[in-house]
Design an enzyme around this catalytic site. Structure first.
Site: not given
Length: 222
Positions: A28-29
């Site tokens: 993810c980020a």
């Protein structure tokens, strides 16, 4: 000094126990999201000390390594090269993690996945039904008005056609055509079936029954 993404990815891979202990990988980020065969084979302390890893924790069957924004994607690319794995989406990793959960937890999660999306409709309808009913009792003239009739209809619709909502949501969760799922829900409230409310005032012998392959099926709807 610039971070060596390849070295970081290789150390993570080796600490995880190699390819045979890996099921799926995504990011993810800020985090590298992994599903492993057995977390017990991993030295968590050593994993936390890998240069570039800022934290490690396990959540819902996923092993998540905090690496950081703008860095995790580069480490992930190197990790795929080292491990020989193919890129996976977060949804695929979640599905792989869920498949590892005990049967009871998977059943509870499935129920939640079906009912949570329709909760807003159920809660709103319940509140509206209570409010309309309270107004009808507090103001007798309102109870016989057109406003009461239409508001009462709008309030109880979600409960009247609840099987359709559940069938559509269940089809979305378990897979299939949601329109066919809706039809299955509609079958339960078909007007050819005896309304379940009416069954309470009927004798058991008066309830119509279909007999198919020797099995009795009462013609009673939701």
């Amino acid at each position: 000094m610039a971070m060596d993404y390849g070295k970081c990815a290789k150390e993570i891979y080796e600490t995880l126990g190699g390819r045979e202990n890996l099921v799926s990988a995504a990011h993810c980020a800020t985090r590298l999201r992994l599903v492993t065969v057995d977390n017990g084979r991993i030295d968590m302390k050593k994993l936390e000390n890998v240069d570039g890893v800022k934290g490690v924790f396990s959540n819902n069957g996923q092993l998540q390594l905090i690496i950081g924004t703008g860095t995790v994607n580069k480490v992930y690319e190197e990790f795929l090269k080292v491990s020989g794995m193919t890129a996976a989406t977060k949804e695929e990793v979640k599905a792989a993690a869920a498949a590892k959960q005990p049967v009871v937890k998977r059943m509870i999660k499935a129920l939640g996945d079906v009912f949570v999306p329709i909760l807003p409709a159920i809660v709103a309808s319940g509140l509206m039904m209570g409010l309309v009913e309270a107004l009808g009792k507090a103001i007798p003239s309102f109870a016989g008005s057109d406003w009461y009739g239409i508001l009462d209809l709008m309030a109880n619709t979600a409960f009247t056609f609840l099987p359709v909502l559940i069938a559509v949501s269940a089809t979305r969760v378990f897979g299939g055509n949601i329109f066919l799922g809706a039809v299955i829900g509609m079958i339960m409230i078909h007007p050819n079936l005896v309304n379940a409310w009416s069954v309470g005032s009927m004798d058991a012998a008066d309830i119509p029954v279909w007999r198919l392959f020797g099995f009795p099926i009462r013609q009673v709807g939701y």
